[in-house]
Enzyme design. Structure first.
Site, PDB file in Angstrom:
ATOM      1  N   GLU A 108       0.886  -1.151   0.000  1.00  0.00           N
ATOM      2  CA  GLU A 108       0.000   0.000   0.000  1.00  0.00           C
ATOM      3  C   GLU A 108       0.929   1.208   0.000  1.00  0.00           C
ATOM      4  O   GLU A 108       1.848   1.275   0.817  1.00  0.00           O
ATOM      5  CB  GLU A 108      -0.868   0.034   1.266  1.00  0.00           C
ATOM      6  N   ARG A 138       5.484 -12.706   9.564  1.00  0.00           N
ATOM      7  CA  ARG A 138       6.186 -11.491   9.187  1.00  0.00           C
ATOM      8  C   ARG A 138       7.503 -11.413   9.939  1.00  0.00           C
ATOM      9  O   ARG A 138       7.708 -12.069  10.959  1.00  0.00           O
ATOM     10  CB  ARG A 138       5.330 -10.274   9.498  1.00  0.00           C
ATOM     11  N   LYS A 151       4.442   0.590  10.106  1.00  0.00           N
ATOM     12  CA  LYS A 151       4.364   1.858   9.379  1.00  0.00           C
ATOM     13  C   LYS A 151       3.923   2.983  10.299  1.00  0.00           C
ATOM     14  O   LYS A 151       4.368   4.113  10.166  1.00  0.00           O
ATOM     15  CB  LYS A 151       3.381   1.721   8.221  1.00  0.00           C
TER      16      LYS A 151
END
Length: 568
Positions: free
Chosen positions: A46, A272, A282
RNA sequence: UGGGGGAUAGUUUAGCGGUAAAACUCCCGGCUCUGACCCGGGCAUCCUUGGUUCGAAUCCAGGUCCCCCAGCCA
């Protein structure tokens, strides 16, 4: 049929071989059984921030698998939320993926490329009675959703006639309603134990300008509605994502089954990447930048690819690190030391050796003729003669490292101290005769003698010295700024007590404004790491000015002495 | 019994019924014109309890612990 050579440039033997983890096992099986004809993956960022270490794992996995199986990997921007996304990020992401060493060829896509198609799919769902427009306000909807242990309640609009939903949905698109007034919801099961199946929102009204579609749309699809269908449109065979999307998979599959999509992609999840002394969310990285706690997204202390690159880490080191870490489904936190080891192992075989004095201490050779200098020859790499040599100036006045001298040395200190003889690398053996101090008692210079017979570094009588020091002749040492970095956070699990910023390491940046470097370093290309012998790997920073180079310490050398001395 | 997922050295992984492997870290030692590199050696109750089996980290059953999910974020 695997190529198995994606990480052929991994520098160290014994590194994890490309091609053996549960994802690759699945892909292999799908190829063997003919479930798929060719392998197509995608990396779907994104564009709302810079890529970081965690993305590197995903990029290496997705592009790596595609390459190994002779398939392809698409770069697809998941740009479904215009209020958070920016062109700046779209550009940086492409730059970073390329830098990491991967190529999407012609396959650059955006979820926004499919907005029209996705809209049609939405109408399809409505007509089939599988979706409805809901006028319930956000707060009420939350209350109706139930909790983790209690089922939700059906919305009063759930039974709205198909034609009415269709009409409302079209008017949502036309921009007739304000943000938040209505949403399009899938009609699945409000009593499901899986929250994602309790009539998830598919479209929301957002009067926001989109970086690519401008003001064309007043409604935007949610991740759940856009992602799987985009995968299907692109004929993605293996949609690889992280563990937190695991319970979205039933919804992913439900949509694929209930829509006339051109292919049936499957989603697979892996754990992850987490790294000690580092934060990879983020939200937190954005906060560090926005609050000015770092110099920007590419601050060398940041775990962003841009920061890592600026610090001097080669892309190959990142790929090697990811390969060593492996891919699995168990939650994990990797020791940042593993990353540093991968960097050293990648740089060691090739980085040219140079000398730089970080904290200079003057050394005067009393028996060396005043005004005289001579040129010595230094090898550019100890293990590789092909790297050649370079000239070094030697003279009466030199600089050595402050850390390499102790007036009252502990037992195991091999370096310079009163009466002690050491070697100046590629130069001569010198012996400390006298310590010069200023009025405050600070050591300001050392007076030494050298053995003229030891030119090149060895005495004819074969006597040994315990230490070899790096040095620079005052005559041609060039001033430079050297920036030393340490972990941005001072604990392995930043934020474990709730406040990430409270764990920021106040000493993560150490600027040495009065460092000295070899003349050969003045024109070193930005970003290319060299080894400053005995101190670490360094790379010129873009802040460098003519005559005023700035170096970033990429990573230090292993320092056994530091451990010994710390023990006392 | 809300749903989903995971447990192998300090860390990350391998192991897929035949007697625990690698990398990183750490410790000890060797080598050395970088206290680097390199080379030796050391560091595991395989979450637990029971079962199946000649044999279990691997199979079965129960338990424990950890992670994710209640955005009109992704």
């Amino acid at each position: 049929m695997t190529a198995g050579a994606a990480n052929a440039d991994a520098t160290k033997a014994g590194a994890a071989e490309a091609g053996r983890d549960f994802i690759r096992d699945i892909v292999q099986a799908d190829v063997d059984t003919g479930r798929v004809r060719g392998v197509v993956t995608r990396f779907p960022p994104e564009p709302n921030g810079f890529l970081h270490l965690g993305h590197a794992k995903s990029i290496c996995l997705n592009f790596g698998v595609a390459k190994e199986f002779g398939g392809r990997c698409h770069l697809r921007f998941d740009d479904t939320n215009p209020v958070k996304e920016e062109q700046l990020f779209i550009d940086s992401i492409q730059r970073d993926v390329r830098w990491l060493g991967f190529d999407w060829g012609e396959h650059l896509y955006h979820a926004s490329d499919y907005f029209e198609q996705l809209y049609d799919y939405a109408e399809h769902l409505i007509r089939a009675g599988n979706a409805y427009v809901d006028d319930t306000p956000p707060e009420a909807m939350r209350a109706q959703r139930g909790t983790l242990t209690e089922p939700g309640q059906n919305s009063p609009f759930r039974t709205r006639p198909v034609e009415e939903s269709l009409d409302l949905f079209r008017r949502m698109r036309a921009g007739e309603f304000p943000n938040g007034a209505r949403v399009l919801r899938a009609k699945i099961d409000m009593a499901s134990g899986n929250m994602n199946l309790r009539d998830p929102v598919l479209y929301r009204i957002l009067h926001a300008r989109h970086p690519r579609t401008g003001d064309a749309w007043a409604i935007y699809p949610t991740y759940d509605f856009a992602h799987g269908q985009s995968d299907a449109i692109e004929h993605i065979t293996h949609s690889i994502c992280t563990l937190e999307f695991e319970d979205h998979r039933p919804l992913y599959d439900w949509l694929i089954e209930n829509l006339p999509v051109p292919s049936t992609p499957h989603q697979y999840e892996f754990a992850r990447l987490n790294v000690t002394y580092t934060v990879l969310s983020k939200r937190h990285l954005t906060k560090l930048v926005a609050d000015g706690l770092v110099s920007g997204w590419d601050d060398p202390r940041m775990p962003t690819l841009a920061g890592i690159r600026r610090r001097g880490v080669p892309a190959a080191a990142l790929r090697e690190f990811v390969a060593r870490v492996g891919v699995a489904r168990a939650y994990s936190v990797v020791d940042v030391a593993m990353f540093e080891a991968a960097i050293r192992d990648t740089l060691n075989p090739t980085a040219p050796r140079r000398m730089a004095v970080l904290r200079p201490l003057k050394l005067i050779i009393e028996n060396y003729p005043e005004g005289q200098t001579e040129t010595l020859e230094a090898r550019n790499h100890p293990d590789n003669p092909d790297a050649g040599t370079r000239p070094l100036t030697f003279g009466r006045e030199l600089y050595v490292e402050q850390d390499d001298f102790m007036e009252h040395p502990p037992k195991k200190f091999f370096r310079l101290s009163p009466g002690k003889e050491v070697r100046l690398r590629w130069g001569y053996l010198v012996t400390c005769r006298e310590v010069v101090k200023d009025a405050a008692g600070t050591v300001v210079a050392l007076r030494c003698t050298y053995d003229p017979e030891s030119r090149g570094g060895n005495a004819p009588d074969g006597r040994k010295v315990q230490a070899t020091l790096h040095w620079l002749a005052a005559a041609d040492a060039k001033p430079a700024e050297i920036r030393l970095y340490s972990h941005l956070f001072n604990r392995p699990d930043p934020g474990a007590d709730g406040d990430v910023l409270a764990d920021l390491n106040p000493d993560s940046l150490d600027v040495l404004a009065d460092a000295l470097v070899e003349p050969a370093l003045l024109d070193a290309p930005v970003g290319e790491a060299v080894q400053f012998e005995r101190t670490g790997y360094f790379a010129p920073d873009p802040d460098s000015q003519p005559g005023r180079p700035v170096f970033n310490r990429t990573v230090g050398l292993r320092d056994t002495w530091a451990k010994v001395s710390a023990k006392g």
